[in-house]
Enzyme design. Structure first.
Site, PDB file in Angstrom:
ATOM      1  N   ASN B  91       0.798  -1.228   0.000  1.00 41.04           N
ATOM      2  CA  ASN B  91       0.000   0.000   0.000  1.00 41.04           C
ATOM      3  C   ASN B  91       0.830   1.277   0.000  1.00 41.04           C
ATOM      4  OD1 ASN B  91      -0.327  -1.638   2.567  1.00 41.04           O
ATOM      5  ND2 ASN B  91      -0.816   0.348   3.394  1.00 41.04           N
ATOM      6  N   HIS B  92       1.997   1.268   0.592  1.00 46.15           N
ATOM      7  CA  HIS B  92       2.878   2.438   0.506  1.00 46.15           C
ATOM      8  C   HIS B  92       4.234   1.967   0.018  1.00 46.15           C
ATOM      9  CE1 HIS B  92       0.769   5.450   3.357  1.00 46.15           C
ATOM     10  NE2 HIS B  92      -0.099   4.540   2.974  1.00 46.15           N
TER      11      HIS B  92
END
Lengths: 179, 149
Positions: B91-92
């Protein structure tokens, strides 16, 4: 960890964000055969018990002028890390503060915090302030400024297979921003 | 940035209304129409200032999650970042100025899936990841107070 299959369906339906429509909870519920009232009740419960950290507008710092973002990592003696972590987490300039395991020999740091600022000097100033307010003079630490952002979006806690359908608002897979 | 946009960005990062019509509730508090709130948020999302309006889960309470660092030779950084990005579990993912120059967060539905993704990334990249799961949280993501220049 303890969520029912029905709850996981709701996680899958909502993890990419709410649709920007008049009754978003009803719209989410309609995708998974759950009533609007049940969606709202489960979200309220998750906020109360900490499964949800928050619900609301998630901003992108860089697009709003916060160009400098540093992860600051500290090597705190084990018997002090909890007290220092609590103190650090209370400081206004800190947006996240987590304890993580060391990985010796290549990684000696056990406390991580995130600091955002409009430029690097502002962030360095915040780090100096942290050192003073938390009594960290002489404590080994490093400031890791971010450069390119390769991806930023909400976590997908539930696999694609369990997902009903990803919302059209899954626009957060950003391209790298270079500067 | 007009006053409505500033308010939408700053004032509803938490405590978002859990009523049937949250955008109408926000609008009535700001003394504007619901349509203006929906349009404002859509535009901020289109511009990239808003990632989403939605939940921030304590992911390790639902599945399994960890921060990961890798020391990637500069000339391979883009390729390895792309390899990592391709997993829906990522996600990041950021480049940082350090010998460990690639930092990403993985969130999977189970511990086993998380381990499998890590093993897969290591096998495909030939680089051993530093796996740094959260041990204790002292300040979680409760939003970000914005100051306007």
């Amino acid at each position: 960890m303890g969520l029912s299959a029905r709850e996981l369906t709701l996680v899958a339906a909502i993890q990419a964000g709410l649709p920007l429509v008049s009754r978003p909870y009803a719209a989410i519920g309609a995708k998974i055969s759950m009533s609007e009232a049940e969606v709202i009740e489960r979200l309220s419960m998750w906020l109360a018990n900490g499964i949800l950290k928050r619900l609301g507008v998630v901003v992108r710092h860089r697009e709003l002028g916060y160009q400098a973002n540093a992860m600051v990592v500290w090597d705190i003696p084990d018997d002090q890390v909890q007290a220092v972590g609590k103190r650090m987490g209370e400081q206004a300039v800190v947006t996240l503060c987590y304890q993580r395991p060391r990985r010796l020999p290549e990684w000696p740091y056990n406390l991580f915090c995130m600091i955002h600022g409009r430029d690097r000097d502002v962030v360095r100033g915040h780090v100096d302030t942290l050192v003073r307010t938390c009594g960290l003079e002489g404590v080994p630490h490093e400031v890791l400024f971010s450069r390119r952002r390769f991806k930023q979006r909400g976590a997908r806690c539930v696999d694609a297979g369990a997902r009903s359908s990803d919302s059209m608002f899954d626009g957060a897979q950003s391209t790298a921003v270079v500067f | 940035m007009n006053g409505l946009e500033k308010s939408l960005l700053n004032d509803f990062q938490r405590d978002f209304p859990l009523s049937a019509t949250p955008f109408a509730d926000i609008a009535s508090g700001l003394e504007v129409d619901e349509a203006e709130v929906l349009k404002g948020l859509s535009e901020l999302q289109a511009q990239g200032a808003v990632s989403r309006v939605g939940p921030v889960f304590q992911t390790d309470r639902i599945g399994a999650s960890t921060l990961v660092a890798m020391a990637v030779p500069d000339e391979r950084l883009e390729d390895v970042a792309e390899l990592v990005n391709a997993y829906p579990e990522t996600n990041h993912n950021y480049e940082r100025e350090h010998r460990f120059n690639l930092w990403f967060v993985l969130t999977a539905s189970t511990e086993k899936r998380l381990r499998d993704v890590l093993a897969d990334i290591e096998r495909r990249s030939g680089i051993e990841p530093l796996v740094l799961p959260m041990a204790e949280a002292y300040h979680i993501d409760l939003g970000f107070p914005l100051q306007w220049a």
